[in-house]
Design an enzyme around this catalytic site. Structure first.
Site, short mmCIF file in Angstrom:
data_model
loop_
_atom_site.label_atom_id
_atom_site.label_comp_id
_atom_site.label_asym_id
_atom_site.label_seq_id
_atom_site.Cartn_x
_atom_site.Cartn_y
_atom_site.Cartn_z
N TYR A 1 0.83 -1.22 0.00
CA TYR A 1 0.00 0.00 0.00
C TYR A 1 0.87 1.27 0.00
O TYR A 1 0.78 2.09 -0.92
CB TYR A 1 -0.90 -0.06 1.23
CG TYR A 1 -1.76 1.14 1.53
CD1 TYR A 1 -2.45 1.81 0.52
CD2 TYR A 1 -1.91 1.58 2.84
CE1 TYR A 1 -3.25 2.91 0.83
CE2 TYR A 1 -2.71 2.66 3.16
CZ TYR A 1 -3.38 3.33 2.14
OH TYR A 1 -4.16 4.40 2.44
N ASN B 1 8.04 -10.06 -1.79
CA ASN B 1 7.75 -11.50 -1.89
C ASN B 1 6.26 -11.74 -2.18
O ASN B 1 5.83 -12.89 -2.26
CB ASN B 1 8.18 -12.25 -0.62
CG ASN B 1 7.39 -11.83 0.61
OD1 ASN B 1 6.50 -10.98 0.53
ND2 ASN B 1 7.70 -12.43 1.75
N ASP C 1 12.37 -12.66 -0.92
CA ASP C 1 12.16 -12.37 0.49
C ASP C 1 13.41 -11.63 0.99
O ASP C 1 14.53 -12.10 0.78
CB ASP C 1 11.98 -13.71 1.25
CG ASP C 1 11.53 -13.48 2.67
OD1 ASP C 1 12.03 -12.53 3.31
OD2 ASP C 1 10.70 -14.26 3.15
N SER D 1 6.53 3.57 12.96
CA SER D 1 5.11 3.75 13.24
C SER D 1 4.92 4.52 14.55
O SER D 1 5.72 4.37 15.49
CB SER D 1 4.48 2.36 13.37
OG SER D 1 3.20 2.45 13.94
N THR E 1 3.07 3.69 16.65
CA THR E 1 2.84 2.68 17.67
C THR E 1 4.03 2.59 18.64
O THR E 1 3.88 2.10 19.76
CB THR E 1 2.51 1.32 17.01
OG1 THR E 1 1.93 0.46 17.97
CG2 THR E 1 3.73 0.64 16.43
N TYR F 1 4.33 -6.52 17.14
CA TYR F 1 4.50 -5.73 15.91
C TYR F 1 5.19 -4.40 16.23
O TYR F 1 6.18 -4.01 15.59
CB TYR F 1 3.13 -5.49 15.24
CG TYR F 1 3.14 -4.32 14.29
CD1 TYR F 1 3.74 -4.44 13.03
CD2 TYR F 1 2.60 -3.08 14.65
CE1 TYR F 1 3.78 -3.35 12.17
CE2 TYR F 1 2.64 -2.01 13.81
CZ TYR F 1 3.24 -2.14 12.56
OH TYR F 1 3.29 -1.05 11.72
N LYS G 1 9.12 -2.65 15.31
CA LYS G 1 9.41 -1.31 14.77
C LYS G 1 10.43 -0.61 15.66
O LYS G 1 11.40 -0.02 15.17
CB LYS G 1 8.12 -0.48 14.67
CG LYS G 1 7.13 -0.98 13.63
CD LYS G 1 7.70 -0.81 12.22
CE LYS G 1 6.76 -1.29 11.14
NZ LYS G 1 7.40 -1.37 9.82
N ARG H 1 -7.50 9.69 16.19
CA ARG H 1 -6.25 9.35 15.51
C ARG H 1 -5.88 10.45 14.52
O ARG H 1 -6.71 11.24 14.11
CB ARG H 1 -6.39 8.03 14.72
CG ARG H 1 -6.72 6.80 15.55
CD ARG H 1 -5.54 6.35 16.39
NE ARG H 1 -5.84 5.14 17.14
CZ ARG H 1 -6.44 5.12 18.33
NH1 ARG H 1 -6.82 6.25 18.92
NH2 ARG H 1 -6.68 3.97 18.94
N ARG I 1 -11.86 -1.95 21.86
CA ARG I 1 -10.98 -3.01 21.35
C ARG I 1 -9.75 -3.08 22.25
O ARG I 1 -9.11 -2.05 22.51
CB ARG I 1 -10.57 -2.66 19.91
CG ARG I 1 -9.72 -3.71 19.22
CD ARG I 1 -9.53 -3.39 17.74
NE ARG I 1 -8.77 -2.17 17.50
CZ ARG I 1 -8.45 -1.71 16.29
NH1 ARG I 1 -8.83 -2.35 15.20
NH2 ARG I 1 -7.76 -0.60 16.16
C1 WQD Z 1 -8.45 3.57 14.25
C2 WQD Z 1 -9.60 3.89 15.21
C3 WQD Z 1 -10.27 2.00 16.54
C4 WQD Z 1 -11.77 -0.46 13.21
C5 WQD Z 1 -3.29 0.39 13.84
C6 WQD Z 1 -1.97 -0.11 14.39
C7 WQD Z 1 -0.85 0.76 13.93
C8 WQD Z 1 -0.81 0.87 12.44
C9 WQD Z 1 -2.16 1.27 11.89
C10 WQD Z 1 0.14 -0.61 10.82
C11 WQD Z 1 -9.43 3.29 16.60
C12 WQD Z 1 -11.39 2.41 15.59
C13 WQD Z 1 -11.22 0.57 13.97
C14 WQD Z 1 -13.15 -0.75 13.35
C15 WQD Z 1 -13.33 1.05 14.95
N1 WQD Z 1 -0.43 -0.40 11.91
N2 WQD Z 1 -11.99 1.30 14.82
N3 WQD Z 1 -13.88 0.04 14.21
O1 WQD Z 1 -5.46 1.08 15.86
O2 WQD Z 1 -4.90 3.49 15.35
O3 WQD Z 1 -3.53 1.68 14.36
O4 WQD Z 1 -3.19 0.46 12.43
O5 WQD Z 1 0.56 -1.24 10.06
O6 WQD Z 1 0.34 0.26 14.39
O7 WQD Z 1 -2.05 -0.12 15.80
O8 WQD Z 1 -5.80 2.04 13.51
O9 WQD Z 1 -7.57 1.93 11.80
O10 WQD Z 1 -7.30 0.00 13.42
O11 WQD Z 1 -8.22 2.17 14.26
O12 WQD Z 1 -14.05 1.71 15.72
O13 WQD Z 1 -13.70 -1.67 12.72
O14 WQD Z 1 -10.80 3.30 14.67
O15 WQD Z 1 -10.79 1.60 17.78
O16 WQD Z 1 -9.98 4.19 17.51
P1 WQD Z 1 -4.97 2.07 14.91
P2 WQD Z 1 -7.23 1.46 13.17
#
Ligand code: WQD
Length: 338
Positions: A11, A32, A58, A124, A126, A148, A152, A230, A291
């Site tokens: 992506y 890969n 890979d 990230s 994160t 994960y 990072k 976010r 979650r």
């Molecule tokens: C965003 C908000 C959810 C889905 C994660 C990883 C991060 C990075 C990106 C990458 C939150 C809410 C989500 C749903 C919802 N990883 N939500 N219903 O958690 O900020 O980041 O993805 O490769 O490392 O932690 O992103 O898009 O999952 O969630 O309400 O079905 O949307 O609770 O508040 P997040 P997200």
């Protein structure tokens, strides 16, 4: 510059490939195709009118990586390749550590051997773990809540140590916030495997009728509307940050870390409402429990990137919602034929 993009069919990699070509660079992709497909590269070629050299390999395979470095005179590496599902990383942590750490070590060894001096790494937000306060500034404490995230952060450390031991090496660490959106052509975009974990692909699949309703994970957070906040960033803005990072790496030594976000936090309901308004669609949703592992608020202070890289996000939430839907609605099954 001739730039190796590991995970270049993914992506963020595919969007960065387009922006590198537009900026006059020559990307070479190594992928890969574990969680991506060659069709994405074909579409990059279609958008840019430029053929892109690619290797199916890979990045943990040191012999294949060595052969590729021998065949190409790379100036830089942008390392996107990696496993990236938070939940899966808790279930199979060793696979995450093996894959995400080994790939970086293999690349660094090949770079050293072949005198390649510039490394840009996909990190990230994160790595900030559960933040003490927002907005997040690069110098704030780090620490993760899942394997994960640790991969990072460990990679950040490995790269920092490698650059302090090697005066010839430049490292730029980019801490991405939440990338969404797609190229405005609608030809490349996010193509998750199975049911999406992330918010925007879930919303677009509800809009497309592939999923019935969105679950909003919690409305009792200490945020203005109770849902999680976010820093969503358009993937094309994010891709452009890599071009700036490459220029910076080529003209500086050592390691530098940058937040790559917009600086604005939006809640889950802000995103749902903007998506409905911009695209004139209904997104049915239910409030669900929080979650596990989620934090209330996460958004960047992106001023360091603006000051030092000369980069700033330009696209709006409306652009992100429009382009996400444009991609999904024209590619119902992602890169698979309809
Ligand atoms: C965003 C908000 C959810 C889905 C994660 C990883 C991060 C990075 C990106 C990458 C939150 C809410 C989500 C749903 C919802 N990883 N939500 N219903 O958690 O900020 O980041 O993805 O490769 O490392 O932690 O992103 O898009 O999952 O969630 O309400 O079905 O949307 O609770 O508040 P997040 P997200």
């Amino acid at each position: 510059m001739k730039v190796l993009l590991t995970g270049g069919a993914g992506y963020i990699g595919s969007h960065t490939c387009v922006e590198l070509i537009l900026a006059g660079h020559t990307p070479v992709i190594a992928d890969n195709f574990d969680n991506s497909c060659p069709e994405a590269i074909r579409r990059v070629e279609e958008i840019t009118g430029v053929n892109v050299k690619s290797y199916e390999l890979d990045v943990c395979d040191s012999e294949a990586v060595e052969r590729m470095f021998s065949e190409n005179d790379f100036d830089a590496v942008i390392h996107f390749a990696g496993l990236k599902a938070v939940g899966e990383s808790c279930a199979i942590p060793l696979r995450y550590y093996r894959n995400n750490i080994d790939s970086t070590l293999t690349l660094l060894e090949a770079m050293k051997k072949h005198g390649v001096a510039n490394f840009v790494f996909s990190s990230s937000a994160t790595v900030y773990g559960v933040p003490e306060r927002v907005p997040l500034v690069e110098g704030m404490p780090t620490g993760c809540t899942n394997p994960y995230g640790w991969t990072k952060l460990m990679n950040e450390q490995i790269l920092t140590d490698a650059a302090s031991a090697d005066a010839g090496l430049s490292v730029v660490l980019l801490r991405y916030f939440n990338p969404i959106g797609a190229h405005e052509s609608g030809r490349i975009g996010e193509n998750p495997n199975g049911i999406p974990n992330n918010l925007m692909p879930y919303i677009t699949q509800v809009a497309a009728g592939k999923l019935s309703r969105l679950g909003v994970f919690g409305n009792d957070y200490p945020t203005p509307d109770g849902t999680g906040v976010r820093d969503y960033i358009h993937v094309v803005d994010l891709a452009k940050a890599h071009v700036k990072a490459l220029d910076y790496a080529a003209s500086h030594k050592g390691t530098e870390v940058f937040n790559i976000g917009t600086g604005t936090g939006y809640s889950v309901l802000d995103i749902v409402n903007a998506f409905m308004r911009v695209n004139d669609l209904e997104i049915p949703y239910d409030i669900k429990p929080r979650r596990p592992g989620d934090i209330a608020e996460c958004y960047a202070d992106p001023s360091k990137a603006e000051k030092i890289l000369g980069w700033k996000a330009e696209k709006t939430l409306e652009d992100m919602c429009r382009d996400s839907w444009n991609w999904q609605s024209h590619n119902k099954n992602g890169y698979d034929p309809d």
